[in-house]
Design a protein around this motif. Structure first.
Motif, PDB file in Angstrom:
ATOM      1  N   ILE A 126       0.837  -1.206   0.000  1.00  0.00           N
ATOM      2  CA  ILE A 126       0.000   0.000   0.000  1.00  0.00           C
ATOM      3  C   ILE A 126       0.872   1.256   0.000  1.00  0.00           C
ATOM      4  N   TYR A 127       1.911   1.247   0.823  1.00  0.00           N
ATOM      5  CA  TYR A 127       2.804   2.407   0.886  1.00  0.00           C
ATOM      6  C   TYR A 127       3.452   2.678  -0.466  1.00  0.00           C
ATOM      7  N   GLU A 128       3.956   1.627  -1.100  1.00  0.00           N
ATOM      8  CA  GLU A 128       4.616   1.798  -2.396  1.00  0.00           C
ATOM      9  C   GLU A 128       3.637   2.292  -3.459  1.00  0.00           C
ATOM     10  N   GLU A 129       2.370   1.864  -3.346  1.00  0.00           N
ATOM     11  CA  GLU A 129       1.374   2.254  -4.337  1.00  0.00           C
ATOM     12  C   GLU A 129       0.931   3.704  -4.166  1.00  0.00           C
ATOM     13  N   TYR A 130       0.865   4.181  -2.898  1.00  0.00           N
ATOM     14  CA  TYR A 130       0.281   5.489  -2.637  1.00  0.00           C
ATOM     15  C   TYR A 130       1.297   6.575  -2.266  1.00  0.00           C
ATOM     16  N   LYS A 131       2.551   6.203  -2.014  1.00  0.00           N
ATOM     17  CA  LYS A 131       3.514   7.204  -1.535  1.00  0.00           C
ATOM     18  C   LYS A 131       3.719   8.348  -2.521  1.00  0.00           C
ATOM     19  N   ASP A 132       3.582   8.070  -3.825  1.00  0.00           N
ATOM     20  CA  ASP A 132       3.764   9.105  -4.844  1.00  0.00           C
ATOM     21  C   ASP A 132       2.438   9.732  -5.264  1.00  0.00           C
ATOM     22  N   ARG A 133       1.364   9.426  -4.538  1.00  0.00           N
ATOM     23  CA  ARG A 133       0.051   9.957  -4.910  1.00  0.00           C
ATOM     24  C   ARG A 133      -0.432  11.047  -3.952  1.00  0.00           C
ATOM     25  N   ILE A 134       0.473  11.490  -3.053  1.00  0.00           N
ATOM     26  CA  ILE A 134       0.108  12.618  -2.190  1.00  0.00           C
ATOM     27  C   ILE A 134      -0.182  13.833  -3.078  1.00  0.00           C
ATOM     28  N   GLY A 135      -1.319  14.461  -2.848  1.00  0.00           N
ATOM     29  CA  GLY A 135      -1.718  15.578  -3.698  1.00  0.00           C
ATOM     30  C   GLY A 135      -2.767  15.197  -4.723  1.00  0.00           C
ATOM     31  N   GLU A 136      -3.168  13.929  -4.746  1.00  0.00           N
ATOM     32  CA  GLU A 136      -4.210  13.484  -5.665  1.00  0.00           C
ATOM     33  C   GLU A 136      -5.568  13.486  -4.972  1.00  0.00           C
ATOM     34  N   VAL A 137      -6.615  13.595  -5.787  1.00  0.00           N
ATOM     35  CA  VAL A 137      -7.976  13.457  -5.290  1.00  0.00           C
ATOM     36  C   VAL A 137      -8.421  12.020  -5.518  1.00  0.00           C
ATOM     37  N   ILE A 138      -8.904  11.373  -4.458  1.00  0.00           N
ATOM     38  CA  ILE A 138      -9.359   9.992  -4.573  1.00  0.00           C
ATOM     39  C   ILE A 138     -10.828   9.911  -4.180  1.00  0.00           C
ATOM     40  N   SER A 139     -11.469   8.829  -4.587  1.00  0.00           N
ATOM     41  CA  SER A 139     -12.875   8.621  -4.293  1.00  0.00           C
ATOM     42  C   SER A 139     -13.046   7.285  -3.587  1.00  0.00           C
ATOM     43  N   GLY A 140     -13.929   7.248  -2.600  1.00  0.00           N
ATOM     44  CA  GLY A 140     -14.160   6.013  -1.872  1.00  0.00           C
ATOM     45  C   GLY A 140     -15.542   6.005  -1.236  1.00  0.00           C
ATOM     46  N   ILE A 141     -15.828   4.930  -0.508  1.00  0.00           N
ATOM     47  CA  ILE A 141     -17.123   4.743   0.132  1.00  0.00           C
ATOM     48  C   ILE A 141     -16.962   4.857   1.644  1.00  0.00           C
ATOM     49  N   ILE A 142     -17.818   5.673   2.266  1.00  0.00           N
ATOM     50  CA  ILE A 142     -17.805   5.769   3.722  1.00  0.00           C
ATOM     51  C   ILE A 142     -18.140   4.405   4.313  1.00  0.00           C
ATOM     52  N   GLN A 143     -17.230   3.910   5.137  1.00  0.00           N
ATOM     53  CA  GLN A 143     -17.396   2.567   5.692  1.00  0.00           C
ATOM     54  C   GLN A 143     -17.855   2.597   7.147  1.00  0.00           C
ATOM     55  N   ARG A 144     -17.204   3.431   7.940  1.00  0.00           N
ATOM     56  CA  ARG A 144     -17.564   3.508   9.357  1.00  0.00           C
ATOM     57  C   ARG A 144     -16.917   4.753   9.953  1.00  0.00           C
TER      58      ARG A 144
END
Length: 452
Positions: A126-144
């Protein structure tokens, strides 16, 4: 263990995206740890995963000797020959250990090691996948929701939207789809590793880049953003192309572009401000919609004294000082706002105090140090006290008293010093009440004017 273990390894590798060989190595290490724990690290063992049978195979190795001194790791030649007719002295010979005999505690230990290794591997992925994505807009589902904030399901992993990064009064329900801005990716954490924000100024910049092509291709540059999340924001823009209007491009036809951003931010009103290199012009733009009479710039203190017509104090300050606060944040300068009437009174007061200081042959700072800040204070003070506190000669005292007597008739209005930080008691503009006369970036609560 059987072929079922092989299916589990394959399924975990597929679902979690973890390298299969790494999983096998982790499993072997977990079993090795458990065997060593059971036998107190006294055995020479080897652990292998059999791909054909789907079983974990554990072998104990012993050295062939004539006389045994270490029963755990040595075997007599005659006993070794029963297992392998070709064995010789000093050879190593392996014997299979039954993994099922490890016992409940050892098996549990192996399971814990395996789970921890898998968790570590998953976090690293997860770290390797997202470390270079700081500053991006992401979309997700509220879980809890938990103590730290809202947990957002991103698919393969989760993100946390801390309370401090939420838009005030914004409400979510489980299953809601939400967009947010990645502000941090943690390398190791028991909580979700990805931290997102909806109140960060850069989130607004990201939305402008998405909605306004001229911002995305850098024809228009966003110089700064100041936000009161969920309520109001100011965005300073400049155009690199003289033929492109930065305000018009950001607003869009009939406000279509900016309305998309406003809706995403739950109605947060946005002022588009034209950036200028001249700080005074820039400040006048930032304080829109108020009309500005004059601006005095103090470069050293990074302070602006802004004078507005008496009827423009309300729009200049804004509701609860919002307009001037956002303008101050946008510029990075302190802003003090005065009406023309009040500014004239202050100038007259300053001139009077300068004349008194000149007559006494001292500086205005000498007055201030001794607590004399107005003509009235000096007039009401006994001669002896004035002479002692200000260190005046008889001649200087006489000159000061003459100046006081001369200027007093011209000063019918009380001259009180303005403290730009003491405007919180200014009344709101309501009905027939008069507007307050001064303001600053910490002003009180006059009604706010419209925005873009």
């Amino acid at each position: 263990m059987s072929l079922e273990l092989k299916k589990v390894i394959d399924q975990i590798s597929k679902d979690k995206g973890i390298d299969r060989d790494m999983l096998v190595d982790t499993l072997e290490e977990a079993v090795r740890t458990s065997v060593n724990k059971k036998y107190a690290n006294m055995l020479d063992i080897e652990v292998n995963f059999n791909e054909d049978t789907g079983e974990i195979e554990v072998y104990q190795y012993k050295i062939v000797v004539d006389e045994i001194s270490d029963p755990d790791n040595e075997i007599l030649l005659r006993d070794a020959l029963e297992h392998d007719p070709n064995v010789q002295l000093d050879d190593e010979i392996g014997f299979a250990l039954n993994v099922k005999d490890l016992g409940r505690i050892a098996a549990q230990s192996a399971k814990q090691v395996l789970i921890q290794k898998m968790r570590d591997a998953e976090q690293e992925i997860i770290y390797e996948e997202y470390k270079d994505r700081i500053g991006e807009v992401i979309s997700g589902i509220i879980q809890r929701r938990d103590r730290s904030g809202w947990i957002i399901n991103l698919g393969r992993t989760e993100a946390v939207l801390p309370r401090a990064e939420q838009i005030p009064k914004e409400r979510f329900h489980r299953g809601d789809r939400v967009e947010a801005y990645i502000i941090d990716v943690r390398k190791e954490s028991r909580t979700p590793q990805i931290v997102v924000s909806r109140s960060h100024p850069d989130y607004m910049i990201a939305l402008f880049k998405r909605e306004v092509p001229e911002v995305s291709d850098e024809t228009i540059k966003i110089m700064n953003v100041a936000r009161d999340p969920g309520k109001r924001a100011k965005v300073a823009v400049m155009s690199k192309d003289i033929d492109v209007d930065p305000v018009g491009a950001c607003v869009g036809v009939k406000g279509s572009r900016i309305q998309n951003i406003v809706q995403e931010l739950k109605g947060e009103r946005i002022d588009i401000v034209v950036w200028k290199p001249d700080i005074a012009t820039y400040a006048a733009n930032a304080l829109s919609p108020a009309r500005i009479s004059r601006i005095t710039v103090d470069e050293e203190e990074k302070t602006l004294e802004v004078v507005v017509p008496d009827d423009q104090l309300t729009p200049a300050i804004g509701k609860k000082g919002q307009n001037v606060k956002l303008a101050s944040t946008l510029l990075g300068w302190k802003i003090d706002v005065f009406t023309e009437t009040r500014y004239g009174q202050l100038n007259e007061h300053q001139q009077i105090m300068e004349q008194l200081a000149s007559a006494a042959e001292i500086s205005i700072n000498d007055f201030i140090k001794q607590g004399f800040e107005s003509l009235e204070q000096l007039s009401d003070t006994e001669d002896q006290e004035l002479q002692e506190k200000l260190g005046l000669s008889s001649e200087s005292l006489a000159n000061l008293k003459s100046a006081i007597n001369f200027l007093a008739p011209r000063n019918n209005q009380p001259d009180e010093p303005l403290d730009s930080d003491e405007q919180d008691d200014s009344p709101a503009l309501d009905g027939d009440s008069e507007p307050p006369e001064t303001g600053s970036e910490s002003e009180a609560d006059p009604e706010e004017s419209g925005d873009k």
